[in-house]
Scaffold this motif. Structure first.
Motif, mmCIF file in Angstrom:
data_model
loop_
_atom_site.group_PDB
_atom_site.id
_atom_site.type_symbol
_atom_site.label_atom_id
_atom_site.label_comp_id
_atom_site.label_asym_id
_atom_site.label_seq_id
_atom_site.Cartn_x
_atom_site.Cartn_y
_atom_site.Cartn_z
ATOM 1 N N LYS A 202 0.832 -1.195 0.000
ATOM 2 C CA LYS A 202 0.000 0.000 0.000
ATOM 3 C C LYS A 202 0.872 1.253 0.000
ATOM 4 C CE LYS A 202 -3.588 2.381 2.636
ATOM 5 N NZ LYS A 202 -4.427 2.375 3.877
ATOM 6 N N GLU A 203 0.563 2.179 -0.892
ATOM 7 C CA GLU A 203 1.275 3.456 -0.946
ATOM 8 C C GLU A 203 0.870 4.328 0.242
ATOM 9 O OE1 GLU A 203 2.016 6.184 -4.672
ATOM 10 O OE2 GLU A 203 0.127 6.762 -3.709
ATOM 11 N N ILE A 204 1.878 4.878 0.953
ATOM 12 C CA ILE A 204 1.560 5.732 2.095
ATOM 13 C C ILE A 204 2.004 7.180 1.892
ATOM 14 C CG2 ILE A 204 1.541 3.834 3.751
ATOM 15 C CD1 ILE A 204 4.335 4.648 4.608
ATOM 16 N N ILE A 205 2.936 7.413 0.962
ATOM 17 C CA ILE A 205 3.373 8.780 0.645
ATOM 18 C C ILE A 205 3.442 8.931 -0.869
ATOM 19 C CG2 ILE A 205 5.211 10.509 0.808
ATOM 20 C CD1 ILE A 205 6.152 9.164 3.351
ATOM 21 N N ARG A 206 2.906 10.039 -1.357
ATOM 22 C CA ARG A 206 3.048 10.359 -2.774
ATOM 23 C C ARG A 206 3.409 11.833 -2.915
ATOM 24 N NH1 ARG A 206 -1.826 9.311 -6.869
ATOM 25 N NH2 ARG A 206 -1.246 7.147 -6.361
ATOM 26 N N LEU A 207 4.527 12.111 -3.543
ATOM 27 C CA LEU A 207 4.923 13.468 -3.897
ATOM 28 C C LEU A 207 4.894 13.584 -5.412
ATOM 29 C CD1 LEU A 207 6.465 12.906 -1.053
ATOM 30 C CD2 LEU A 207 7.766 14.934 -1.662
ATOM 31 N N GLU A 208 4.155 14.574 -5.909
ATOM 32 C CA GLU A 208 4.031 14.778 -7.343
ATOM 33 C C GLU A 208 4.504 16.177 -7.711
ATOM 34 O OE1 GLU A 208 -0.151 14.033 -7.934
ATOM 35 O OE2 GLU A 208 0.223 11.954 -8.498
ATOM 36 N N ASN A 209 5.628 16.249 -8.435
ATOM 37 C CA ASN A 209 6.157 17.515 -8.955
ATOM 38 C C ASN A 209 6.279 18.582 -7.861
ATOM 39 O OD1 ASN A 209 3.918 16.538 -11.378
ATOM 40 N ND2 ASN A 209 6.099 16.572 -11.848
ATOM 41 N N VAL B 218 14.841 25.417 -2.849
ATOM 42 C CA VAL B 218 15.493 24.358 -2.082
ATOM 43 C C VAL B 218 15.247 22.988 -2.704
ATOM 44 C CG1 VAL B 218 15.645 23.263 0.190
ATOM 45 C CG2 VAL B 218 15.272 25.727 0.018
ATOM 46 N N LEU B 219 14.028 22.747 -3.145
ATOM 47 C CA LEU B 219 13.667 21.491 -3.795
ATOM 48 C C LEU B 219 12.947 21.795 -5.097
ATOM 49 C CD1 LEU B 219 12.327 19.490 -0.713
ATOM 50 C CD2 LEU B 219 14.457 19.034 -1.947
ATOM 51 N N GLU B 220 13.212 20.970 -6.098
ATOM 52 C CA GLU B 220 12.614 21.221 -7.405
ATOM 53 C C GLU B 220 12.127 19.927 -8.057
ATOM 54 O OE1 GLU B 220 13.477 23.803 -11.450
ATOM 55 O OE2 GLU B 220 15.142 23.337 -10.107
ATOM 56 N N ASP B 221 10.838 19.915 -8.374
ATOM 57 C CA ASP B 221 10.212 18.855 -9.162
ATOM 58 C C ASP B 221 10.499 17.460 -8.592
ATOM 59 O OD1 ASP B 221 8.552 18.046 -11.231
ATOM 60 O OD2 ASP B 221 10.224 17.722 -12.620
ATOM 61 N N ILE B 222 10.190 17.275 -7.312
ATOM 62 C CA ILE B 222 10.415 15.990 -6.652
ATOM 63 C C ILE B 222 9.201 15.082 -6.845
ATOM 64 C CG2 ILE B 222 10.853 14.812 -4.465
ATOM 65 C CD1 ILE B 222 13.186 16.539 -5.290
ATOM 66 N N ASN B 223 9.462 13.887 -7.360
ATOM 67 C CA ASN B 223 8.436 12.849 -7.460
ATOM 68 C C ASN B 223 8.936 11.637 -6.673
ATOM 69 O OD1 ASN B 223 6.262 13.707 -9.613
ATOM 70 N ND2 ASN B 223 8.250 14.359 -10.421
ATOM 71 N N LEU B 224 8.153 11.219 -5.690
ATOM 72 C CA LEU B 224 8.601 10.141 -4.807
ATOM 73 C C LEU B 224 7.399 9.384 -4.271
ATOM 74 C CD1 LEU B 224 11.049 8.879 -3.236
ATOM 75 C CD2 LEU B 224 10.556 10.531 -1.421
ATOM 76 N N ASN B 225 7.506 8.067 -4.245
ATOM 77 C CA ASN B 225 6.459 7.217 -3.673
ATOM 78 C C ASN B 225 7.076 6.314 -2.609
ATOM 79 O OD1 ASN B 225 5.922 7.410 -6.876
ATOM 80 N ND2 ASN B 225 4.002 7.596 -5.762
ATOM 81 N N VAL B 226 6.417 6.221 -1.470
ATOM 82 C CA VAL B 226 6.861 5.363 -0.373
ATOM 83 C C VAL B 226 5.706 4.439 -0.006
ATOM 84 C CG1 VAL B 226 7.757 5.288 1.987
ATOM 85 C CG2 VAL B 226 8.419 7.156 0.474
ATOM 86 N N PHE B 227 6.039 3.177 0.268
ATOM 87 C CA PHE B 227 5.016 2.172 0.524
ATOM 88 C C PHE B 227 5.130 1.617 1.944
ATOM 89 C CE2 PHE B 227 5.666 2.452 -3.981
ATOM 90 C CZ PHE B 227 4.392 2.356 -4.515
ATOM 91 N N ASP B 228 4.069 0.967 2.372
ATOM 92 C CA ASP B 228 4.023 0.370 3.701
ATOM 93 C C ASP B 228 5.210 -0.578 3.914
ATOM 94 O OD1 ASP B 228 2.889 -0.249 6.228
ATOM 95 O OD2 ASP B 228 1.997 -2.057 5.371
ATOM 96 N N LYS B 229 5.860 -0.434 5.070
ATOM 97 C CA LYS B 229 7.013 -1.249 5.484
ATOM 98 C C LYS B 229 8.263 -1.014 4.632
ATOM 99 C CE LYS B 229 4.265 -4.800 7.761
ATOM 100 N NZ LYS B 229 3.945 -6.239 7.878
#
Length: 252
Positions: free
Chosen positions: A3-10, A20-31
């Protein structure tokens, strides 16, 4: 399927006129057990604060447990950098840990029997039950880190965010700490911000390399070219206490 718990889109973030941060795309899942590395000023701590909703992105969207960060963070335990803790504050270990339960208290901020049971449990897990009445300024670096982790665990989190958690603790305490995190990662997701890639490479499941932009997110065996892009110069090694060794002069 995880299960996806974090989603960062652009996601981008500016402090005033400084990006400081530019165009970050990141997905983090359970465990997941994600290690985040990068140079000082690269935006690692800022990223954690964006995930928590302590800062709002200049651009882009963030979801935390399918909610806006300020709503989803009730499922998150957060341990800030050691240097941000006021050790002169007149509070003892037990009070620090109980403070992690404030969101569960009544309108008078009274702790319940269950809050105290949970506090006792996490102190036992972290091996600090004998320190419960000690003022935090009298603790060693390693002891204080255990207290801060215990406070984060007292929230009964589904995600643990750790910002440079092994600074100011000795080598043996650091080894024990990483072993503990590895066990904990079987029960919850962990995001660990650190410079110590040598230590985390045997512990984390994946690594994200961040220096304003996301240079890499994947398995912990990072291609050498990624390190060169991340630190802006050719790299011979990365290890504890040695951020990097330059093989030739930096390009202008």
């Amino acid at each position: 399927m995880k299960k996806e718990i974090i989603r960062l889109e652009n996601v981008s973030f500016d402090y005033g006129d400084h990006r400081v941060l530019e165009d970050i795309n990141l997905n983090v899942f359970d465990k997941d057990f994600l290690g985040i590395i990068g140079p000082n000023g690269g935006g690692k701590s800022t990223l954690l604060k964006l995930i928590l909703g302590l800062l709002k992105p200049t651009e882009g969207n963030i979801l935390l447990f399918d909610k806006p960060p300020n709503e989803g963070r009730k499922y998150v335990g957060y341990v800030p950098q050691y240097t941000l803790v006021d050790r002169n504050f007149p509070i003892n270990v037990e009070e620090v840990i109980l403070s992690g339960r404030i969101s569960h208290t009544d309108f008078l901020r009274r702790y319940s029997k269950n809050d105290r049971i949970i506090s006792d449990k996490v102190m036992d897990i972290m091996g600090i039950s004998n320190l419960r009445k000690i003022q935090i300024g009298k603790l060693s670096g390693g002891q204080l880190q255990r207290v801060l982790i215990a406070r984060a665990l007292s929230t009964d989190p589904k995600l643990l965010l750790l910002d440079e958690p092994t600074s100011n603790i000795d080598v043996q305490a650091e080894t024990d700490f990483y072993d503990f995190l590895q066990e904990l990662s079987e029960k919850m997701a962990i995001i660990l911000v650190t410079h110590d890639t040598g230590a985390i490479s045997s512990q984390v499941k994946t690594i994200a390399c961040i220096n304003k932009t996301l240079h890499y997110h994947g398995e912990k065996n990072i291609p050498p070219k990624v390190f060169e892009k991340l630190y802006g110069c050719p790299i011979e090694l990365i290890g504890h206490g040695i951020p990097h060794r330059v093989l030739k002069e930096h390009d202008d």
